[in-house]
Motif scaffolding. Structure first.
Motif, mmCIF file in Angstrom:
data_model
loop_
_atom_site.group_PDB
_atom_site.id
_atom_site.type_symbol
_atom_site.label_atom_id
_atom_site.label_comp_id
_atom_site.label_asym_id
_atom_site.label_seq_id
_atom_site.Cartn_x
_atom_site.Cartn_y
_atom_site.Cartn_z
ATOM 1 N N LEU A 206 16.978 46.847 4.723
ATOM 2 C CA LEU A 206 18.408 46.509 4.699
ATOM 3 C C LEU A 206 18.928 46.617 3.268
ATOM 4 N N TYR A 207 19.925 47.464 3.060
ATOM 5 C CA TYR A 207 20.512 47.621 1.727
ATOM 6 C C TYR A 207 21.223 46.331 1.345
ATOM 7 N N VAL A 208 20.970 45.850 0.136
ATOM 8 C CA VAL A 208 21.397 44.507 -0.241
ATOM 9 C C VAL A 208 22.911 44.321 -0.195
ATOM 10 N N GLU A 209 23.685 45.357 -0.481
ATOM 11 C CA GLU A 209 25.139 45.204 -0.439
ATOM 12 C C GLU A 209 25.654 45.125 1.000
ATOM 13 N N ASP A 210 24.947 45.785 1.939
ATOM 14 C CA ASP A 210 25.263 45.588 3.358
ATOM 15 C C ASP A 210 24.974 44.147 3.760
ATOM 16 N N HIS A 211 23.885 43.598 3.245
ATOM 17 C CA HIS A 211 23.537 42.213 3.542
ATOM 18 C C HIS A 211 24.591 41.255 2.986
ATOM 19 N N ALA A 212 25.042 41.505 1.764
ATOM 20 C CA ALA A 212 26.063 40.642 1.159
ATOM 21 C C ALA A 212 27.334 40.627 2.001
ATOM 22 N N ARG A 213 27.750 41.780 2.507
ATOM 23 C CA ARG A 213 28.919 41.832 3.394
ATOM 24 C C ARG A 213 28.697 40.992 4.641
ATOM 25 N N ALA A 214 27.495 41.105 5.197
ATOM 26 C CA ALA A 214 27.180 40.351 6.410
ATOM 27 C C ALA A 214 27.216 38.851 6.155
ATOM 28 N N LEU A 215 26.666 38.422 5.037
ATOM 29 C CA LEU A 215 26.616 36.991 4.733
ATOM 30 C C LEU A 215 28.019 36.418 4.543
ATOM 31 N N TYR A 216 28.878 37.170 3.887
ATOM 32 C CA TYR A 216 30.255 36.692 3.710
ATOM 33 C C TYR A 216 30.980 36.625 5.058
ATOM 34 N N LYS A 217 30.676 37.590 5.917
ATOM 35 C CA LYS A 217 31.261 37.577 7.257
ATOM 36 C C LYS A 217 30.813 36.328 8.022
ATOM 37 N N VAL A 218 29.549 35.958 7.865
ATOM 38 C CA VAL A 218 29.029 34.784 8.576
ATOM 39 C C VAL A 218 29.666 33.502 8.060
ATOM 40 N N VAL A 219 29.733 33.333 6.738
ATOM 41 C CA VAL A 219 30.245 32.070 6.197
ATOM 42 C C VAL A 219 31.740 31.906 6.476
ATOM 43 N N THR A 220 32.455 33.002 6.650
ATOM 44 C CA THR A 220 33.897 32.917 6.903
ATOM 45 C C THR A 220 34.249 32.976 8.385
ATOM 46 N N SER A 221 33.394 33.592 9.208
ATOM 47 C CA SER A 221 33.747 33.792 10.618
ATOM 48 C C SER A 221 32.668 33.346 11.597
ATOM 49 N N GLY A 222 31.488 32.968 11.111
ATOM 50 C CA GLY A 222 30.401 32.574 11.995
ATOM 51 C C GLY A 222 30.667 31.244 12.681
ATOM 52 N N LYS A 223 29.971 31.017 13.784
ATOM 53 C CA LYS A 223 30.137 29.807 14.574
ATOM 54 C C LYS A 223 29.097 28.767 14.186
ATOM 55 N N VAL A 224 29.542 27.542 13.971
ATOM 56 C CA VAL A 224 28.641 26.448 13.610
ATOM 57 C C VAL A 224 27.533 26.301 14.657
ATOM 58 N N GLY A 225 26.307 26.108 14.161
ATOM 59 C CA GLY A 225 25.166 25.925 15.046
ATOM 60 C C GLY A 225 24.487 27.201 15.474
ATOM 61 N N GLU A 226 25.077 28.337 15.140
ATOM 62 C CA GLU A 226 24.514 29.618 15.546
ATOM 63 C C GLU A 226 23.531 30.156 14.511
#
Length: 359
Positions: free
Chosen positions: A237-257
């Motif tokens: 996994l390319y690290v900058e793709d991972h960084a995008r994913a992590l920001y997506k999770v912290v801003t749009s992810g569902k609690v407990g998931e």
């Protein structure tokens, strides 16, 4: 938002900090102890931003964590601070227990005390995002282990429901921290989210890991060590793709998931090394092919044979997909190391000189 990022001077953490500063209006409080793998030079491009603050703090130091929370009043925590090298965990597991388990516990308690002071709306909006690894799941069946009758069977992948079966002191300590985070949600109501990622690679990677080690050794004419037969499979996994994913999770992810994040790039270690050699042959040619520097060494104790992630939940629920293929990401990585030799020299001026650990 004001986001507190632990381990923000590390490899993945610095990519997250750079992504947030470059692609949002959020503020970042970077909390990092600056161990051997933490390097503020990895943040040179954003360090002058008015939305970025660095605090040199150990996550095991509760008093300092309490001060940081009180002073900056974050809206979210992204917890990336961790000891992360399997070989190093075999040589010295105590640091992994202290940072990954005790440190996570201390951070959870500091976060909980702060969270309890917030208004009802702020408590509901708050997020504690714990970043973990696919290594907590143990390993998956390897193609070599399949008999002829099922050779065409689709191989299983790690999903968010896969049972934990860690193999190394590193992965066991991360599994422990995952369980702590989930229990703080169940018991105390702290709004937590967990992500588990596959093997990251890219710029600013400390050279104890396979890809930067091979790049730098190849350029210096040194041996390129392959553990065992080199048939271990990882999902890259390319690290900058991972960084995008992590920001997506912290801003749009569902609690407990839980969200698994992978690159859709299963490769044997030997194939990875040969691909690096081929790219270097094209970019920095020399008399003999770089692949002639490959050597085979005794395998790592307890070495997992295959990791592979099913990231369909990230795609389906959060509309995330990796942008880089393995080939495009690896070429970008190699080109970065070729043009950033000063960074490489500085990170190796310390105690690590690319020697093998975990024997």
């Amino acid at each position: 938002m004001i986001i507190l990022v632990t381990g923000g001077a590390g490899f993945i953490g610095s990519a997250v900090v750079r992504h947030i500063i470059d692609n949002s209006n959020d503020e970042v409080i970077n909390v990092d102890k600056l161990t051997y793998a933490g390097n503020l030079e990895s943040l040179a491009s954003i360090e002058s931003s008015e939305r970025y603050i660095f605090e040199q703090v150990d996550i095991c130091e509760r008093v300092e964590l309490d001060r940081v929370f009180k002073q900056y009043q974050p809206d979210a925590v992204m917890h990336l601070a961790a000891e992360s090298h399997v070989d190093r965990s075999i040589t010295g597991p105590s640091d992994f227990i202290q940072t990954n388990i005790v440190g996570t516990y201390t951070l959870l308690e500091a976060t909980r005390e702060y969270w309890n002071t917030l208004s009802a709306d702020a408590k509901k909006a708050f997020r504690f995002h714990h970043i973990s690894t696919d290594e907590v799941y143990g390993d998956l069946p390897h193609p070599d282990e399949l008999d002829g009758e099922i050779s065409n069977k689709v191989l299983p992948l790690f999903t968010e429901e896969t049972s934990y079966a860690p193999s190394s002191p590193y992965s066991a300590s991360k599994a422990s921290s995952d369980h702590l985070v989930r229990s703080w949600l169940r018991t105390y109501g702290l709004p937590t989210i967990v992500t588990n990622c596959s093997n990251n690679y890219g710029p600013y990677h400390f050279p104890e890991k396979l890809i930067p080690l091979v790049i730098l050794n190849a350029l210096e004419g040194k041996s390129l060590p392959i553990y065992g037969k080199g048939d271990q499979i990882r999902d890259w996994l390319y690290v900058e793709d991972h960084a995008r994913a992590l920001y997506k999770v912290v801003t749009s992810g569902k609690v407990g998931e839980t969200y698994n994040i992978g690159g859709h790039n299963e490769k044997q270690n030997l194939e990875v090394v040969n691909t690096i050699c081929c790219i270097l042959d094209a970019l920095v040619p020399k008399e003999a092919p770089y692949a002639e520097q490959i050597t085979y060494v005794t395998d790592r104790p307890g070495h997992d044979r295959r990791y592979a992630i099913d990231a369909s939940k990230m795609s389906r629920e959060l509309n995330w997909e990796p942008e880089e293929t393995f080939e495009t990401g690896l070429r970008k990585t190699i080109e970065w190391y070729l043009t950033n030799q000063t960074w490489c020299k500085h990170v190796e001026d310390g105690s690590y000189q690319r020697e093998r650990l975990g024997i």
